[in-house]
Design an enzyme around this catalytic site. Structure first.
Site, PDB file in Angstrom:
ATOM      1  N   ASP A  85     -13.153  14.189  16.434  1.00 34.83           N
ATOM      2  CA  ASP A  85     -12.941  12.773  16.693  1.00 34.83           C
ATOM      3  C   ASP A  85     -14.175  12.053  16.148  1.00 34.83           C
ATOM      4  O   ASP A  85     -15.281  12.239  16.662  1.00 34.83           O
ATOM      5  CB  ASP A  85     -12.830  12.595  18.210  1.00 34.83           C
ATOM      6  CG  ASP A  85     -12.153  11.305  18.587  1.00 34.83           C
ATOM      7  OD1 ASP A  85     -11.744  10.554  17.689  1.00 34.83           O
ATOM      8  OD2 ASP A  85     -12.040  11.047  19.798  1.00 34.83           O
ATOM      9  N   LYS A 594     -28.957  14.551  31.901  1.00 37.00           N
ATOM     10  CA  LYS A 594     -30.327  14.605  31.402  1.00 37.00           C
ATOM     11  C   LYS A 594     -31.288  13.990  32.398  1.00 37.00           C
ATOM     12  O   LYS A 594     -32.414  14.461  32.558  1.00 37.00           O
ATOM     13  CB  LYS A 594     -30.417  13.867  30.066  1.00 37.00           C
ATOM     14  CG  LYS A 594     -29.967  14.739  28.911  1.00 37.00           C
ATOM     15  CD  LYS A 594     -30.072  13.998  27.590  1.00 37.00           C
ATOM     16  CE  LYS A 594     -29.326  14.753  26.504  1.00 37.00           C
ATOM     17  NZ  LYS A 594     -28.941  13.894  25.398  1.00 37.00           N
TER      18      LYS A 594
END
Length: 1059
Positions: A85, A594
């Site tokens: 994609d 993260k």
RNA sequence: GGGCCCGUAGCAUAGCCGGUGGUGCACCCGGCUGAUAACCGGGAGGUCGUGCGUUCGAAUCGCACCGGGCCCA
């Protein structure tokens, strides 16, 4: 077959195997091999090309790979391509960052062509990186020829679909309220909105009622900036509203508030007192008119006839009256449509007020909040702040606004019924993913806004004539070239923007400026990957997909977008079966992110433990549809399991190599297991057992694979490796591997081991393709296929399954455990033989098993005899225990004496007497059953342990004969240890001498029987055993050691024979 | 606020169309030493998220609540 000396080193194996696949072109050859098989069309859900893969992406591809490898082994011609994609706002935003841009104006100045080329480079580069990572995972999808949403052919697939939508009347241009990012200046999808807490004003505002002096409707809002666009107030017909005379200081005013909320609202407005004048049902307010308190600031507000309307969604919170701005809210918009209200939206694409907002013109809406509040003046009843979840643009994190704009829609609401019918026809794994989760989602679905006001995407193929208002939808590039007379080298913006089409009215049609929502790109993957509509053949043969699998987040994503696009274009679902898998979370069950710092990457796991361990772990840890809580301990466990597999595999190889063993080959030099089938009747029980087990495993795995229970598959494999192979079969078969002479027993051991490993590696191939290949490469015969992945998936050989034997062996295993427990209690090592092990049981199964497999039970127990006893073993003794609750009242102060007498009595005799006569007499006291209970007491030297449906008693009492063997075994073990120290080969002979400090032990061990036994076991050409007399041996040995054996000093010396 | 899924020993998991809670890792103890930078056995450890209900009996069925995840509003 070569001997394998190295321990399990996954990285080496995996590198070697992947090189082999590459050099021998195995992937393509496997595909070619299955070319004539039944087609199995799989569509890869395309990951977005933002960069590196994470654990969830890896899990996703590993599931796909395991399932596709399985189908290939079942003979299927798997039609697949990897896919990516590659369009969309995320890449645009990344490129904007790289170029230091902050707005669309920067892009326009830089040039759209240059900008989208940057986007293209970004997407293609990252696609390459990701493909390499997926290849390292051993994923066999076509990464050399992936489908890419940026290809011209792919773009046509989307164009074609939207043309079909138009033909069916399902494409619509409309004014709608959409999520709008004021920074990206585009509509964004619901799925592109991220929610987190923001602190906003929370204000209560008085709207003056028309024709009533000093009378107000009280509303509440957290977006003051939407008040300039207010056109109505909504109430709920189910509520009662109060008309209240409220007093503050010396002023009085009349306020309308939901009856139950009067108190808190007035408190917030610091009113000192109030009286309810009347209570009116909601219907009594409908139609009431009011004026805007901002009429003086926003000229248009003075022209609007504001009124009260009814809406179900109004809740009994705040004031119970809701401010309606159809230009700035989805619910507001729907109310507006229903009530025929004006959609007033004085906000531009950048989130700033337009001149229509009068005094607020040019202000950024969120900055305007304070200004609007100030402008309210005395109409402000109260002001607070609130912290609540608010939507943000998923890419640039800017708070979104709701804005009514002209957009293109796919009328999903018109085909909802069709979609729901299609969902029911699809096979879902697990069932509730479709019947509950997806069904409920689709049931609530809205029309799909497919237009975006951006650059890097599939241009919407609609050309529009400004003269006459006509529009036309183009389905293919060829069609566009034909109608425009232009050639189209690249259908992207800005090139396609230049193309014009003559209109029948004589005017010129130009393309609408929008591009597609990126979700529409992947929505057409099922036919785009087959090259449709440019090519029809593959589409006609394979479409729709037999199978897809993605994470549960794709319920609203790819499962939905594909269903919507396909239902529009073809009137049916584009997939026949769907496996919905979970999300990869950290060990605490939190999302990996993260900012929390709990991210585990596939690389970390691969670098430490290898790909096969990662693959096996993610498939083994839990059911596919549950969330995966990543856990390093689990990874280590899997590593250990594969390590044991490796050791079990290489264990027999040295012996086979020594004997130059060649497994019996079938037709064409191909192994077919016929030897085992032919000889199964003559083979030892443990051989027949393990052959039965591996076939039972194959049977269970075939059943589980039907439902994609990948966790059961991998757990069954792990259990087989650990329990059946390593802990049992290898232990039992060992002595036969050591036999010097050729014998049927040894041959059977070799053939059986080979059969089991061949079966096992085949079953492992879809899950751990590298180690399976590595083992197979060493095992395969000349006529065998070049790769384990070219083999057929093994069906269970029913004739080799012996359920009775498996049950018997289960009993012996349970017995083995119990003996070990009893021995441990009796502190008698397994090396030392015991006189007898007695199994007391009422179970026929236990009894027959120990009779059928008596030799095995004897060997395992290292006992001179194993007996089964029904009822009570006659050597069991009983300890009498007084029952003071009965003795106390009956014997009074004699009680303590009776207690002592019972305790010191011969319990066994007492029990027998009471059972025989109902009573017994001790020192003149009559004792009956109620005075005493009996606890089992074991004779000296006997220890017991429970096993399933039985109790095992082990007599560890030593006799000279047992002791002789025990010491002999100790000597053997120590000499073996010394052989290892000298690094001798298993077939080297030695000379040895044993000096024993204890004369009695020396004579026991020195008996001819044991001296021969020792010499045979340690391959001694010459052996002397003697009582130590203080003299050193005449000849020095290569190795001499002093040992303490159960407190007896021994000195042992060995040398290689002939040196 | 709504839908779906999950919540079992320190950790991970099986059982979940009801009938005395299994397994692995870690831990403690021990064994083996011809798979050995391996392997094997034993032990201890559990209010089966909480509460109520159905039942002779509930980890298993129902309801409510709490916590986590995905999605929606």
């Amino acid at each position: 077959m070569k001997e394998v000396t190295s321990s399990y080193n996954p990285r080496d194996i995996e590198t070697r195997v992947q090189d082999y696949w590459k050099n021998e072109n195995i992937y393509a050859r496997v595909q070619a091999l299955r070319n004539d098989g039944k087609a199995f069309f799989f569509v890869d859900g395309p990951p977005y090309t933002t960069g590196h893969i994470h654990l969830g992406t890896a899990w996703n591809k590993i599931i796909k790979d395991a399932i596709l490898r399985y189908h290939r082994m079942r003979g299927a011609n798997v039609i697949e391509r990897a896919g990516y994609d590659m369009h969309g706002l995320p890449i645009e935003v990344k490129v904007e960052h790289q170029l230091g841009f902050t707005s669309k104006k920067d892009i326009e100045e830089y040039g759209i062509a240059a900008f989208i080329e940057q986007c293209r480079t970004f997407a293609v580069t990252h696609m390459g990186i990701m493909s390499d990572q997926f290849r390292k995972l051993g994923v066999w999808l076509d990464f050399d020829n992936p489908y890419q949403t940026i290809d011209a052919g792919y773009i046509e697939s989307a164009w074609w679909a939207i043309q079909r939508a138009d033909e069916r009347g399902l494409l619509e241009r409309g004014h709608r309220v959409v999520n709008w990012c004021p920074r990206c200046e585009t509509a964004i999808a619901d799925s592109e909105v991220e929610y987190w807490d923001e602190t906003d004003p929370s204000i209560f505002v008085k709207f003056p009622v028309v024709g009533r002096e000093n009378e107000y409707l009280v509303i509440w809002t957290t977006t003051p900036w939407t008040l300039p666009a207010n056109v109505a107030v909504a109430i709920n017909l189910a509520f009662t509203y109060a008309r209240v005379r409220a007093k503050k200081d010396n002023d009085e005013e009349i306020l309308w508030i939901a009856d139950e909320l009067v108190e808190p609202v007035l408190k917030m407005g610091r009113y000192q007192d109030y009286t309810v004048i009347e209570k009116v049902p909601g219907s009594g307010l409908v139609g009431m008119e009011y004026t805007s308190p901002l009429a003086g600031h926003v000229p248009h507000q003075a022209e609007i006839r504001h009124r009260v309307v009814a809406a179900d969604y109004v809740t009994l919170e705040n004031t119970g009256l809701v401010h309606i701005a159809p230009g700035h809210g989805w619910d507001d918009y729907l109310v507006g449509i229903k009530e025929d209200l004006e959609v007033f939206c004085p906000v531009d694409a950048g989130g700033c007020f337009t001149p229509a907002a009068g005094a607020f013109a040019d202000m950024y809406v969120r900055d305007a909040n304070d200004v609007v509040v100030d402008a309210l003046g005395g109409y402000l009843l109260a002001r607070r702040t609130i912290t609540h979840r608010y939507g943000h643009c998923w890419r640039c994190k800017t708070p979104i606004i709701y804005r009514a704009t002209a957009q293109w829609f796919l009328k999903a609401t018109s085909i909802r019924g069709e979609m729901l019918d299609e969902i029911a026809k699809v096979k879902w794994y697990p069932g509730w993913a479709g019947s509950a989760r997806f069904h409920d989602f689709v049931k609530e679905s809205r029309d799909w806004c497919i237009s975006r006001q951006r650059y890097w995407g599939i241009p919407i193929p609609i050309w529009h004539c400004e003269e006459c208002g006509e529009y036309t939808v183009i389905g293919t590039i060829a069609e566009l070239e034909e109608r425009s007379g232009a050639t189209i080298p690249d259908p992207h913006r800005p090139y396609v923007d230049e193309v014009t089409i003559p209109c029948s009215c004589g005017g010129e049609m130009r393309r609408v400026a929008d591009i597609f929502d990126v979700w529409f790109d992947s929505a057409v993957a099922s036919w785009a990957t087959l090259g449709f509509p440019r090519q029809r053949e593959a589409f006609d043969r394979y479409w729709p997909a037999d199978f897809i699998t993605e994470g549960q987040d794709q319920t609203r994503g790819w499962f939905y977008s594909q269903l919507g696009a396909s239902t529009v274009a073809f009137g049916r679902a584009p997939y026949k079966s769907v496996l919905m898998h979970g999300f990869a979370l950290d060990a605490e069950g939190r999302k990996m992110s993260k900012s929390i710092g709990n991210v585990v990457t596939p690389e970390e796991v691969m670098n430490q433990f290898g790909v096969d361990v990662l693959r096996f772990y993610v498939l083994w840890a839990n059911a596919p549809w549950d969330d995966l809580k990543f856990n390093w301990d689990g990874v280590k466990t899997v590593h250990r399991t594969l390590n044991i597999l490796w050791n079990v595999y290489r264990f027999p190889l040295p012996y086979m190599a020594l004997d130059a063993f060649e497994p019996a080959a079938g037709d064409g030099g191909r192994w077919d297991g016929s030897f085992v089938r032919a000889h199964i009747g003559e083979m030892p029980e443990e051989d027949r057992w393990i052959v039965s087990r591996v076939n039972s495993l194959a049977r269970a795995m075939n059943d589980d694979m039907q439902e994609y229970h990948l966790h059961r598959e991998t757990r069954a494999l792990a259990a087989f490796i650990l329990e059946d192979l390593s802990r049992w079969y290898v232990q039992l078969v060992r002595p036969r591997m050591w036999l010097e002479e050729d014998s049927p027993g040894k041959r059977y051991a070799y053939e059986t081991s080979y059969y089991v490993m061949r079966r096992l590696t085949t079953l492992l191939a879809p899950f751990t393709p590298h180690i399976a290949e590595e083992i197979y490469q060493n095992l395969r015969l000349e006529g065998d296929p070049e790769s384990v992945h070219m083999l057929d998936w093994p069906e269970a050989e029913d004739s080799l399954i012996d359920a009775h034997l498996e049950a018997d062996m289960g009993v012996v295993q349970s017995f083995d455990d119990a003996v070990a427990t009893a021995r441990q209690a009796g502190k008698r090592k397994l090396r030392w033989p015991v006189g007898e092990a007695v199994v007391v049981t009422e179970s026929v199964e236990v009894k027959t098993a120990l009779q059928d497999l008596n030799a095995l039970a004897l060997a395992r127990a290292n006992a001179r005899a194993v007996r089964v006893v029904t009822g009570t073993w006659d050597r069991i003794l009983w300890q009498a225990e007084p029952v003071m609750r009965a003795i106390g009242p009956e014997f009074g102060k004699e009680g303590p004496k009776v207690k002592a007498l019972i305790e010191s009595a011969d319990g066994t005799a007492l029990k027998a007497a009471i059972e025989r006569d109902g009573k017994a007499t001790i020192d003149g006291y009559e004792i009956t059953a109620r005075h005493v209970t009996f606890a089992e007491a074991l004779p000296t030297g006997v220890f017991s342990a429970p096993m399933k449906d039985a109790t095992v008693y082990v007599d560890v009492t030593l006799t000279p004969a047992l002791e002789a063997e025990g010491y002999a075994r100790e000597v053997i073990r120590r000499i073996q240890d010394m052989r290892r120290q000298l690094d001798l080969n298993v077939n080297d002979f030695i000379v040895a001498a044993v000096e024993i400090a204890d004369g009695r032990v020396a004579s026991l061990v020195g008996e001819e029987e044991w001296q021969n036994e020792i010499a045979g076991e340690v391959r001694a050409a010459a052996l002397t055993v003697r009582h130590a007399d203080g003299k050193r041996p005449a000849e020095p040995f290569a190795l001499e050691k002093d040992w303490d054996v159960e407190g007896v000093q021994m000195q042992i010396g060995i040398s290689r024979a002939g040196e």
